[in-house]
Design a protein around this motif. Structure first.
Motif, PDB file in Angstrom:
ATOM      1  N   SER A 204       0.847  -1.201   0.000  1.00 27.18           N
ATOM      2  CA  SER A 204       0.000   0.000   0.000  1.00 27.18           C
ATOM      3  C   SER A 204       0.880   1.248   0.000  1.00 27.18           C
ATOM      4  O   SER A 204       0.997   1.943   1.005  1.00 27.18           O
ATOM      5  N   LEU A 206       2.289   5.114  -0.826  1.00 28.67           N
ATOM      6  CA  LEU A 206       1.671   6.443  -0.774  1.00 28.67           C
ATOM      7  C   LEU A 206       2.716   7.487  -1.109  1.00 28.67           C
ATOM      8  O   LEU A 206       3.871   7.378  -0.682  1.00 28.67           O
ATOM      9  N   HIS A 267      -9.807   9.355   4.192  1.00 27.03           N
ATOM     10  CA  HIS A 267      -8.658   8.616   3.653  1.00 27.03           C
ATOM     11  C   HIS A 267      -7.612   8.343   4.733  1.00 27.03           C
ATOM     12  O   HIS A 267      -6.577   7.737   4.440  1.00 27.03           O
ATOM     13  N   ILE A 271      -3.924   6.343   4.597  1.00 28.24           N
ATOM     14  CA  ILE A 271      -2.652   7.027   4.846  1.00 28.24           C
ATOM     15  C   ILE A 271      -1.886   6.328   5.961  1.00 28.24           C
ATOM     16  O   ILE A 271      -0.677   6.083   5.862  1.00 28.24           O
ATOM     17  N   ALA A 274      -0.221   2.923   4.934  1.00 27.03           N
ATOM     18  CA  ALA A 274       0.810   2.876   3.900  1.00 27.03           C
ATOM     19  C   ALA A 274       2.065   2.180   4.420  1.00 27.03           C
ATOM     20  O   ALA A 274       2.556   2.485   5.512  1.00 27.03           O
ATOM     21  N   VAL A 277       6.224   4.937   1.970  1.00 29.92           N
ATOM     22  CA  VAL A 277       5.831   6.340   1.831  1.00 29.92           C
ATOM     23  C   VAL A 277       6.931   7.088   1.092  1.00 29.92           C
ATOM     24  O   VAL A 277       8.080   7.134   1.547  1.00 29.92           O
ATOM     25  N   THR A 295       1.252   9.116   9.282  1.00 30.16           N
ATOM     26  CA  THR A 295       1.766   7.864   8.730  1.00 30.16           C
ATOM     27  C   THR A 295       2.346   6.986   9.827  1.00 30.16           C
ATOM     28  O   THR A 295       2.622   7.435  10.945  1.00 30.16           O
TER      29      THR A 295
END
Length: 580
Positions: A204, A206, A267, A271, A274, A277, A295
Motif C-alpha cells: 500500500s 503512498l 482517507h 494514509i 501505507a 511512503v 503515517t
C-alpha cells in the motif's frame, strides 16, 4: 562597463533578468542607475510587505525577486518576510544600504550590525567594498539564492561605494543566473533503483508531495510517476495543486486539516496503512504532517529533496538527494523497467477506495456548502468561489484559518494549479502583498487573496500600492471581528479566552474606497455570486468584505475532540453584570 559601482550593479541585475526592484528610493544612487536602464521601481509602503511581495513574485515566476531597503529600522522590517522565505525555500535578493566605511562603529545615523541582524534568515550575507568585484558579488548572490535549497540572500551596499568609479574586472561575466532551480542535481542511481523496487513490491504505497514539487517545476514528472505506478498522492498545504484533486488517485490535502470535514479525513486509514511512503519536496514539518501522526512508524520511507538535511530529518529514509524534477524522472524510468504487476493488480480497488472516501466527504460537507445562514458560513463562500475560478487563476491565502479554508474547500482541477500559502513560519499579514507579488509576476492572470480581518489589518496600507502601481487583485476579507484561530485554540485548551481575541467592527469596503479601490460588502450568502462576478469583471483592485460566522472553523482535527467548548461565548456577547 564604465560608470559608477551603482551603474555596474544595475547592469548586472538586468543581465540576470531583473526588470523590477521593490524599493522606496534607497539606496538612491542605485535606484537612479536602475531606472536609467529601464528597471522599474515598485514603491511599497512598508518593507515587511515588500519582502512578501518579493516572495509571491518568486513563487509564481520561477525567477528571483529583488527588494531594496535603507539601513537600520527599514532593514529590520525585512526580517519577517525573509524568515518565511528561508523556511519555505523561496529565493530573494535583498539590497540594503550601508553606512560609509569611514563612519562604521561610530554610531552613524541608523547604523547597526546587519550581519548579525540577518544571520538567521539569510543563506548568505556580504558587503560590496571592492569596485573591481561588483559583478562577482552579484553573481555569487544569485548563485547562493537560486542553487541548492533556494532562499533569501543579502548584499550590503555602503553609500560611499555606490558613487565610486567602476573598475573593470579581468574576467567578464555574461550569464543569466536569475532563475531557479539553478542546478538540477540527480540522486544516486543505486538508491533510485532500490526505491523503485520498494514501490513496485509495496502492499500500500503512498506519495506525500510538498511545495518543492512546485518550485522544482516537477508537476508533470510527478503525474507521470503516479500514472505509471498507480500511486495515490496526498499533499501538504504548500503542495496543494501539484496534482488534480478531482483525479482518481488524489487524496487531496491532508496536512493539518484532517478533521471530520477535511478533504482527506475519510482517507486517514489508507494514509496510516501505507507501508512505503514516498516524500517529495517536503520538509516534514509539524503542520504538514499533523504533528507527525499521519503515517505509520512501521512504514518504509523514501525521501526526495534537494536539501540533504531535510532528508531523514523526521523519518529515517532511503535518501534520494537531488532536484525533485530530476529525481522523479529517474525514479519513473527505473519503475518502467521494473515488474509492476502488483501495482496494476491493486489499482482498481485503490481507485474504488479513494472514490468512496471522497463521496463520504462530499456528503458530510454538503449542508455547509449550501448554507443559507447569515452571518455567512465560510464553506458556502468557498463553494461559490470555486464555481467561478479558472484553473489559471492564482489563489493566495493569509496564514492561519485563511490557509486552512483554501486547503480544505477549494479544489485543484488540473495539475500545476497555484494556491499560495505562507506556511514557512505562517505569520499574519501575508495575504495581500503575496497576491500583489504574484500579480507582478503574472499580470495577465487573475489573482484572488483570501484574508482574515485580523491579518488584513497588518497591511491595509498596501491597497494604495496596488492601486498606484496597477497591480489589481481581488481581496476576500473574512470579517468576523475576532482572531478566530486564537479563540478556538484558547477554548480548546483552557475552555475560555482572553479578551485579546476580539476587536471592533471595521468597514473594509470603505478603506478600499479611500485609496481608489472598489469596496463591496456581502452580508448574505445570496449576494456572494453577484459580488464575485463584479470583482472578477473589474479592471482594478477590489475588496469584498464578507461578514462571516464568528463560530465557524475549518477542519482542524484537534477541534473534533472539543466541539462542546470550541465556541465558548465571546466576551462582547456576554451580559453586562449588575455591578458594572
Amino acid at each position: 562597463m564604465n560608470g559608477t559601482v551603482a551603474d555596474v550593479i544595475a547592469g548586472a541585475l538586468a543581465r540576470h533578468g531583473v526588470k523590477t526592484i521593490l524599493g522606496q528610493s534607497n539606496p538612491t544612487e542605485l535606484m537612479l542607475a536602475a531606472e536609467r536602464i529601464g528597471i522599474r521601481q515598485v514603491l511599497y509602503r512598508t518593507e515587511n510587505a515588500a519582502g512578501v511581495m518579493a516572495d509571491g513574485f518568486s513563487r509564481i515566476s520561477g525567477r528571483i525577486a529583488v527588494v531594496a531597503a535603507q539601513n537600520g529600522p527599514a532593514a529590520t522590517l525585512m526580517v519577517p518576510p525573509m524568515a518565511e522565505a528561508i523556511k519555505a525555500s523561496v529565493p530573494m535578493l535583498v539590497l540594503v544600504q550601508e553606512v560609509p566605511a569611514g563612519n562604521r562603529d561610530r554610531n552613524a545615523f541608523q547604523e547597526m550590525d546587519h550581519f548579525g541582524l540577518f544571520a538567521s534568515v539569510s543563506k548568505w550575507t556580504r558587503r560590496i567594498d571592492d569596485p573591481a568585484r561588483v559583478d562577482d558579488n552579484i553573481d555569487l548572490a544569485m548563485t547562493m539564492a537560486n542553487s541548492g535549497r533556494p532562499g533569501p540572500v543579502v548584499l550590503l551596499i555602503p553609500r560611499d561605494v555606490l558613487g565610486m568609479p567602476a573598475a573593470v574586472s579581468r574576467f567578464s561575466r555574461t550569464a543569466d543566473l536569475g532563475a531557479f532551480p539553478l542546478d538540477r542535481p540527480r540522486p544516486d542511481a543505486a538508491a533510485v533503483s532500490k526505491a523503485a523496487e520498494l514501490i513496485a513490491r509495496a502492499r500500500s504505497p503512498l506519495v506525500i508531495a510538498g511545495g518543492g514539487v512546485h518550485s522544482s517545476g516537477a508537476v508533470a514528472e510527478l503525474g507521470a510517476l503516479q500514472d505509471l505506478a498507480q500511486l495515490p498522492v496526498v499533499t501538504t498545504n504548500m503542495g496543494k495543486g501539484v496534482v488534480d484533486e478531482t483525479g482518481p488517485l488524489s487524496l487531496g490535502v491532508a496536512a493539518n486539516v484532517t478533521g471530520e470535514r477535511g478533504p482527506a479525513h475519510f482517507h486517514l486509514p489508507m494514509i496510516a496503512d501505507a507501508d512505503v511512503v514516498l516524500l517529495v519536496g517536503t520538509r516534514t514539518n509539524e503542520n504538514g504532517t499533523e504533528g507527525w501522526t499521519l503515517t505509520s512508524p512501521d512504514a518504509t520511507y523514501i525521501h526526495i529533496d534537494v536539501d540533504a538535511l531535510e532528508v531523514g530529518r523526521n523519518y529515517e529514509s532511503l535518501r534520494l538527494v537531488g532536484d525533485a524534477r530530476a529525481a522523479l524522472a529517474d525514479l519513473t524510468e527505473a519503475l518502467a523497467a521494473t515488474d509492476l504487476t502488483i501495482r496494476r493488480t491493486l489499482a482498481d480497488q485503490l481507485r474504488a477506495n479513494i472514490a468512496a472516501g471522497r463521496n463520504r466527504h462530499v456528503e458530510t460537507v454538503a449542508p455547509l456548502l449550501e448554507s443559507g445562514n447569515a452571518p455567512i458560513a465560510p464553506e458556502r463562500l468557498f463553494a461559490e468561489l470555486g464555481k467561478v475560478l479558472n484553473p489559471d487563476d492564482i489563489v493566495v491565502a493569509d496564514a492561519s484559518y485563511s490557509s486552512f479554508w483554501i486547503a480544505s474547500y477549494l479544489r485543484a482541477v488540473q495539475p500545476g494549479q497555484r494556491f499560495l500559502m505562507p506556511r514557512g513560519l505562517a505569520g499574519l499579514g501575508w495575504g495581500l502583498p503575496l497576491a500583489m507579488g504574484a500579480k507582478l509576476a503574472a499580470p495577465d492572470r487573475r489573482v484572488i487573496a483570501v484574508v482574515g480581518d485580523g491579518g488584513f489589518a497588518h497591511v491595509w496600507s498596501e491597497l494604495e500600492t496596488a492601486v498606484r502601481e496597477n497591480l489589481p487583485v481581488i481581496v476576500l476579507v473574512l470579517n468576523n471581528s475576532i482572531l478566530a484561530a486564537q479563540r478556538h485554540a484558547e477554548n480548546a485548551v483552557f475552555g475560555e479566552t482572553t479578551k485579546g481575541v476580539e476587536f471592533g467592527a471595521v468597514d473594509h469596503a470603505s478603506i478600499a474606497a479611500a485609496v481608489g479601490a472598489t469596496g463591496i460588502v456581502v452580508e448574505h450568502p445570496d449576494n456572494i455570486e453577484t459580488a464575485l462576478h463584479e470583482a472578477l469583471e473589474s479592471p482594478g483592485t477590489v475588496v469584498i468584505d464578507v461578514i462571516v460566522d464568528p463560530d465557524a472553523y475549518p477542519p482542524v482535527r484537534a477541534w473534533d475532540a472539543c466541539v462542546d467548548r470550541i465556541n465558548t461565548q465571546l466576551h462582547r456577547d456576554r451580559p453586562v453584570s449588575a455591578s458594572r
